[in-house]
Design an enzyme around this catalytic site. Sequence first.
Site, PDB file in Angstrom:
ATOM      1  N   SER A  95       0.944  -0.791  -0.187  1.00 54.29           N
ATOM      2  CA  SER A  95       0.254   0.013  -0.334  1.00 54.29           C
ATOM      3  C   SER A  95       1.007   1.228  -0.036  1.00 54.29           C
ATOM      4  O   SER A  95       1.396   1.253  -1.387  1.00 54.29           O
ATOM      5  CB  SER A  95      -0.581  -0.186   1.400  1.00 54.29           C
ATOM      6  N   ASP A 230      -3.173   6.105  -3.638  1.00 55.26           N
ATOM      7  CA  ASP A 230      -1.682   5.103  -3.120  1.00 55.26           C
ATOM      8  C   ASP A 230      -1.066   4.041  -3.580  1.00 55.26           C
ATOM      9  O   ASP A 230      -1.511   4.482  -4.815  1.00 55.26           O
ATOM     10  CB  ASP A 230      -2.474   4.687  -1.288  1.00 55.26           C
ATOM     11  N   ASP A 232      -1.620   1.203  -4.371  1.00 53.74           N
ATOM     12  CA  ASP A 232      -2.252  -0.122  -4.784  1.00 53.74           C
ATOM     13  C   ASP A 232      -3.368   0.225  -5.244  1.00 53.74           C
ATOM     14  O   ASP A 232      -4.591  -0.407  -5.795  1.00 53.74           O
ATOM     15  CB  ASP A 232      -2.302  -0.756  -4.481  1.00 53.74           C
ATOM     16  N   ASP A 234      -5.885   1.522  -3.654  1.00 57.12           N
ATOM     17  CA  ASP A 234      -7.402   1.309  -2.914  1.00 57.12           C
ATOM     18  C   ASP A 234      -7.645   2.813  -1.285  1.00 57.12           C
ATOM     19  O   ASP A 234      -8.524   2.695  -1.369  1.00 57.12           O
ATOM     20  CB  ASP A 234      -7.299   0.760  -1.859  1.00 57.12           C
TER      21      ASP A 234
END
Length: 466
Positions: A95, A230, A232, A234
Amino acid sequence: MAPKFGTSGLRGLVAELTPELISDHVSAFVSACPTGTGLFVGEDLRPSSQRIAAVVIAAARDAGLNVTYCGALPTPALAQIAMSAGAAAVMVTGSHIPADRNGLKFYLPSGEISKADEAAILANLGHAPETATRGTLRYYAEAGADYISRYRQAFGGAALAGLRLGLYEHSSVARDLLHHILLSLGAEVVRLARSDVFIPVDTEAVDPTTREQLAEWCATYRLDAVLSTDGDADRPMLTDATGQVIAGDVLGVLTSMALGAKVICTPVSSNSMVDMVHDFTAVTRTKIGSPFVIAAMEEALTQEPGAKVVGFEANGGFLLGFAAEGPAGALPALMTRDAVLPIVAPLSLARAKGQGLAELVATLPARATASDRLTETPTEASAAFLAHLSKDASVRAEFLAPFGQEQTLDRMDGLRMTLADGNVLHLRPSGNAPEFRIYTEAETLDAAAILLEQAMNTIRIKLRGF
């Protein structure tokens, strides 16, 4: 830090995410949880992710699962395609945390794993499933196209027409897909600051240098907004036309309103304006982390099947719990954190109202939040400091003296202290990194920012003693 489960799956230093440890966790996942038609695997763009994904794939195939490898793509895109296929999934991502760390995020065919599933996985470590047949492997390159179609179908080709948007690409795994989505919705896109080096962008704690850059881009390129995610994808980041970052929980409120949601599930750290919006019939507060938000959403749907329930976090990740309707068509439920929806929905809503984002935000109740974190803070030090503050009211009163007088205290997740003037100071350790999180809330953004800066300076010094 030793690899462990936090609020977003397994996380740890890359050096400690050995093939043996990764294989053990994948095998335990297969043993403990339903996997449906097989396993889908995706990854973000940090240097270690492709190698870790290869280990995940090998372990899953050794356990007898048929594996579909989707390559680099956003976490919500992987979740969408896996759930539509009735399959489990593993996303290799750390992340927003630095590139020397990484992790695994596990999905059942029904969605994200729960805390009970997490406990079952941990209980099955060291017990590899026995299988006589090795699973197959195929590559599926269309998961990104399916994700683009989700938004084109719901919002239509003119939803963002006339808007000039800056796309801060950095090392977000969604950078190319976001470009396609924005173009497909009619926007003009200026692509900015693409990086071949992984940059740990935390949309919940945007640093001053980045904030200055966002404002400069808006002025230089005459932008209506700058947007990003961010690592990834999400968690969203969205600014108004001046480059002012709109907090994730404010994006959550706007997105909920745009979709006609009625039941809101959100962590205790989210802006209290959500409680003041008359469009919503119920607001449930949870501990911080998508598993807790999802549990609350599922409970709401159990009590009222068909409820227009959504979830969002202070980081902006948005979870859609019902089949919604966008301006142009259907938007199926997707109960995992998504960054694209809380970017597109507010932009589309503002355009439909003939407003800029700043004007749209100004129509909401006057509550503003700010947040940041102290990095490289050992979890043990954070826990000891919070335990010290929790001991009695006199200890907290001494700590709070520069900020105000404590009126109420919420211990649901860390310490959330509401002061006599209505300001809020919320302290907690990160659930997935050696960081200490600080959240503030006040009537204005300036007041929230001042409180945050004062608290950061005070706590930085206090932590040295633990």
